[in-house]
Design a protein around this motif. Structure first.
Motif, PDB file in Angstrom:
ATOM      1  N   THR A 224     -50.060  52.568 -31.024  1.00 18.58           N
ATOM      2  CA  THR A 224     -49.277  53.038 -29.889  1.00 18.58           C
ATOM      3  C   THR A 224     -50.109  53.403 -28.663  1.00 18.58           C
ATOM      4  OG1 THR A 224     -49.321  55.294 -30.803  1.00 18.58           O
ATOM      5  CG2 THR A 224     -47.402  53.924 -31.332  1.00 18.58           C
ATOM      6  N   ILE A 225     -51.423  53.486 -28.826  1.00 18.51           N
ATOM      7  CA  ILE A 225     -52.276  53.906 -27.708  1.00 18.51           C
ATOM      8  C   ILE A 225     -53.324  52.859 -27.350  1.00 18.51           C
ATOM      9  CG2 ILE A 225     -53.868  55.677 -26.861  1.00 18.51           C
ATOM     10  CD1 ILE A 225     -52.537  57.627 -28.862  1.00 18.51           C
ATOM     11  N   GLU A 226     -54.092  52.423 -28.325  1.00 20.20           N
ATOM     12  CA  GLU A 226     -55.224  51.539 -28.059  1.00 20.20           C
ATOM     13  C   GLU A 226     -54.837  50.065 -27.989  1.00 20.20           C
ATOM     14  OE1 GLU A 226     -58.035  52.675 -27.250  1.00 20.20           O
ATOM     15  OE2 GLU A 226     -57.963  54.762 -27.917  1.00 20.20           O
ATOM     16  N   LEU A 227     -53.903  49.651 -28.839  1.00 24.67           N
ATOM     17  CA  LEU A 227     -53.488  48.248 -28.867  1.00 24.67           C
ATOM     18  C   LEU A 227     -52.723  47.914 -27.592  1.00 24.67           C
ATOM     19  CD1 LEU A 227     -53.280  45.629 -30.617  1.00 24.67           C
ATOM     20  CD2 LEU A 227     -51.074  46.517 -31.411  1.00 24.67           C
ATOM     21  N   LYS A 228     -53.110  46.851 -26.935  1.00 24.11           N
ATOM     22  CA  LYS A 228     -52.475  46.488 -25.671  1.00 24.11           C
ATOM     23  C   LYS A 228     -51.442  45.372 -25.815  1.00 24.11           C
ATOM     24  CE  LYS A 228     -54.952  49.566 -23.820  1.00 24.11           C
ATOM     25  NZ  LYS A 228     -54.315  50.901 -23.639  1.00 24.11           N
ATOM     26  N   GLY A 229     -51.469  44.645 -26.910  1.00 21.58           N
ATOM     27  CA  GLY A 229     -50.542  43.535 -27.088  1.00 21.58           C
ATOM     28  C   GLY A 229     -49.380  43.897 -27.988  1.00 21.58           C
ATOM     29  N   SER A 230     -48.927  42.896 -28.710  1.00 18.39           N
ATOM     30  CA  SER A 230     -47.768  43.051 -29.578  1.00 18.39           C
ATOM     31  C   SER A 230     -48.133  43.831 -30.847  1.00 18.39           C
ATOM     32  CB  SER A 230     -47.227  41.668 -29.956  1.00 18.39           C
ATOM     33  OG  SER A 230     -46.136  41.775 -30.827  1.00 18.39           O
ATOM     34  N   ILE A 231     -47.273  44.751 -31.229  1.00 20.42           N
ATOM     35  CA  ILE A 231     -47.476  45.492 -32.473  1.00 20.42           C
ATOM     36  C   ILE A 231     -47.093  44.588 -33.640  1.00 20.42           C
ATOM     37  CG2 ILE A 231     -46.662  47.453 -33.850  1.00 20.42           C
ATOM     38  CD1 ILE A 231     -46.201  48.942 -31.200  1.00 20.42           C
ATOM     39  N   PRO A 232     -47.951  44.445 -34.650  1.00 16.74           N
ATOM     40  CA  PRO A 232     -47.631  43.573 -35.784  1.00 16.74           C
ATOM     41  C   PRO A 232     -46.243  43.891 -36.348  1.00 16.74           C
ATOM     42  CG  PRO A 232     -49.896  44.309 -35.952  1.00 16.74           C
ATOM     43  CD  PRO A 232     -49.288  45.062 -34.799  1.00 16.74           C
ATOM     44  N   VAL A 243     -43.884  57.434 -31.232  1.00 17.02           N
ATOM     45  CA  VAL A 243     -44.044  56.562 -30.066  1.00 17.02           C
ATOM     46  C   VAL A 243     -45.354  56.770 -29.311  1.00 17.02           C
ATOM     47  CG1 VAL A 243     -41.556  56.340 -29.787  1.00 17.02           C
ATOM     48  CG2 VAL A 243     -42.781  58.124 -28.521  1.00 17.02           C
ATOM     49  N   PHE A 244     -46.082  57.840 -29.620  1.00 18.19           N
ATOM     50  CA  PHE A 244     -47.406  58.020 -29.019  1.00 18.19           C
ATOM     51  C   PHE A 244     -48.222  58.864 -29.979  1.00 18.19           C
ATOM     52  CE2 PHE A 244     -50.810  59.616 -26.416  1.00 18.19           C
ATOM     53  CZ  PHE A 244     -51.081  58.581 -25.531  1.00 18.19           C
ATOM     54  N   GLY A 245     -49.079  58.180 -30.723  1.00 16.39           N
ATOM     55  CA  GLY A 245     -49.894  58.869 -31.706  1.00 16.39           C
ATOM     56  C   GLY A 245     -49.121  59.201 -32.964  1.00 16.39           C
ATOM     57  N   CYS A 246     -49.801  59.862 -33.888  1.00 18.81           N
ATOM     58  CA  CYS A 246     -49.214  60.228 -35.167  1.00 18.81           C
ATOM     59  C   CYS A 246     -49.987  61.419 -35.708  1.00 18.81           C
ATOM     60  CB  CYS A 246     -49.303  59.055 -36.149  1.00 18.81           C
ATOM     61  SG  CYS A 246     -48.641  59.398 -37.797  1.00 18.81           S
ATOM     62  N   ASP A 247     -49.265  62.388 -36.275  1.00 20.86           N
ATOM     63  CA  ASP A 247     -49.902  63.582 -36.826  1.00 20.86           C
ATOM     64  C   ASP A 247     -49.660  63.747 -38.317  1.00 20.86           C
ATOM     65  OD1 ASP A 247     -50.894  64.533 -34.318  1.00 20.86           O
ATOM     66  OD2 ASP A 247     -48.898  65.300 -33.835  1.00 20.86           O
TER      67      ASP A 247
END
Length: 353
Positions: A224-232, A243-247
């Motif tokens: 959600t942060i580093e990947l710039k293309g399509s999410i697998p 939707v932004f990070g994970c804890d």
């Protein structure tokens, strides 16, 4: 200008650090031990994904003395960031809400910590003549968790996070590199996770294949942060409403019952981001996104990435009218990346056109 003894200064630094809002401080030699070898193994396996910068700078990343010639010690500090009151578990259970990693609900921490670290470095400089001191907060390629562990600020948990026995893992780190040969702190040599594997077991995307073995390419924070293309596509349904990070691997950690709420107003949630509907955020215009994320780490993903992430969250949400209508409004978005994820989300709700 008074020049104090190194021993006296080493005792004074924690006092100054606390006055500046840091919860803990430790001092270590400019050496990360075997962490450089671990980094190289991780990079060789391609587990950094698109984070090419992790391979940049060569040995400077794990040799502070090469990053800043003359460095003999690293002063490591931590600052708690967990907002209060907070109900992360409730947000994760409500599939129409957007879950945003706790570290980014408020203002970007870099400026706050950098300013206070610079003040600490200045105090040290005033007390100790003839040495150089330079502060860093994610602004240089250093293995900050490795240095913090060697400075006595915690041990490496099985989820690769640094864990402190009295503070859990919800804290930021910063460093001051110095040429002064200060006395060093006792490192955390022993891991206190025991047989617990809660952090490994809870990971929604199975990003861990063993203790201390994280494949960033499957980590939701990376996706959600580093990947710039399509999410697998095979990972999208597993992401839920994150939707932004994970804890997750921190929230389930038993040691985080000792986490202390932050006393910094800058780290408290802004714009209701700890309790917002996915559909509401998805309909922000780009101007709204830029305005409401000003001074926030959320800017890192960009508006296009923000919509991509939210589309995945909406695809995993219940098929309510607000959810479906929000997706329909973005079905013809000019970005191919956004359209692809919106179409996937609509298909999740049985809508193919």
């Amino acid at each position: 200008m008074l020049t104090e003894s190194l021993d006296t200064l080493a005792r004074q630094i924690p006092v100054w650090a606390q006055e500046l809002g840091f919860q803990d401080v430790g001092i270590t030699e400019a050496d990360t031990g075997d962490h450089g070898d671990r980094l190289k193994e991780w990079l060789d396996a391609g587990r950094n994904g698109e984070m090419a910068y992790m391979a940049d700078h060569g040995a400077k990343r794990y040799r502070p003395d090469e990053l800043l010639p003359g460095t003999r010690r690293v002063i490591s500090v931590r600052m708690d960031y967990l907002p209060s009151p907070d109900s992360p578990a409730l947000t994760l259970k409500d599939a129409e809400k957007a879950y945003i990693s706790r570290y980014t609900l408020g203002r970007d921490y870099h400026k706050l910590i950098r300013k206070r670290l610079a003040q600490l470095a200045k105090r040290i400089d005033n007390a100790l003549e003839g040495y150089n001191h330079r502060a860093f907060v994610d602004s240089a390629p250093v293995l900050e968790r490795a240095l913090a562990q060697r400075a006595g600020l915690g041990w490496f948990g099985k989820n690769t996070m640094l864990i402190h026995p009295k503070a859990g893992s919800f804290f930021f780190l910063g460093e001051i590199l110095t040429s002064a040969p200060l006395p060093v702190s006792e490192p955390f040599e022993t891991e206190h996770c025991g047989s617990c594997s809660a952090c490994l077991d809870i990971c929604p995307t199975n990003a861990f294949d063993g203790p201390h073995r994280l494949d960033a390419r499957r980590c939701i924070s990376y996706l959600t942060i580093e990947l710039k293309g399509s999410i697998p596509e095979e990972l999208r349904a597993k992401m839920g409403n994150r939707v932004f990070g994970c804890d997750d691997c921190q929230l389930v950690c038993p040691w985080n019952k000792f986490s202390k709420p932050t006393d910094k107003e800058d780290f408290q949630p802004r714009h209701n981001l700890d309790n917002s509907d996915l559909a509401e955020l998805f309909l922000w215009s780009e101007d709204e996104f830029l305005k409401r994320t000003e001074g926030s780490a959320i800017r890192r993903t960009g508006y296009e990435g923000w919509l991509r992430n939210l589309a995945v969250g909406l695809g995993n949400a219940p098929s309510t009218i607000p959810v479906v209508e929000a997706l329909r409004q973005r079905a013809d978005h000019p970005s191919e990346l956004v359209r692809e994820h919106v179409q996937w989300a609509l298909r999740q709700h049985g809508i193919t056109s």
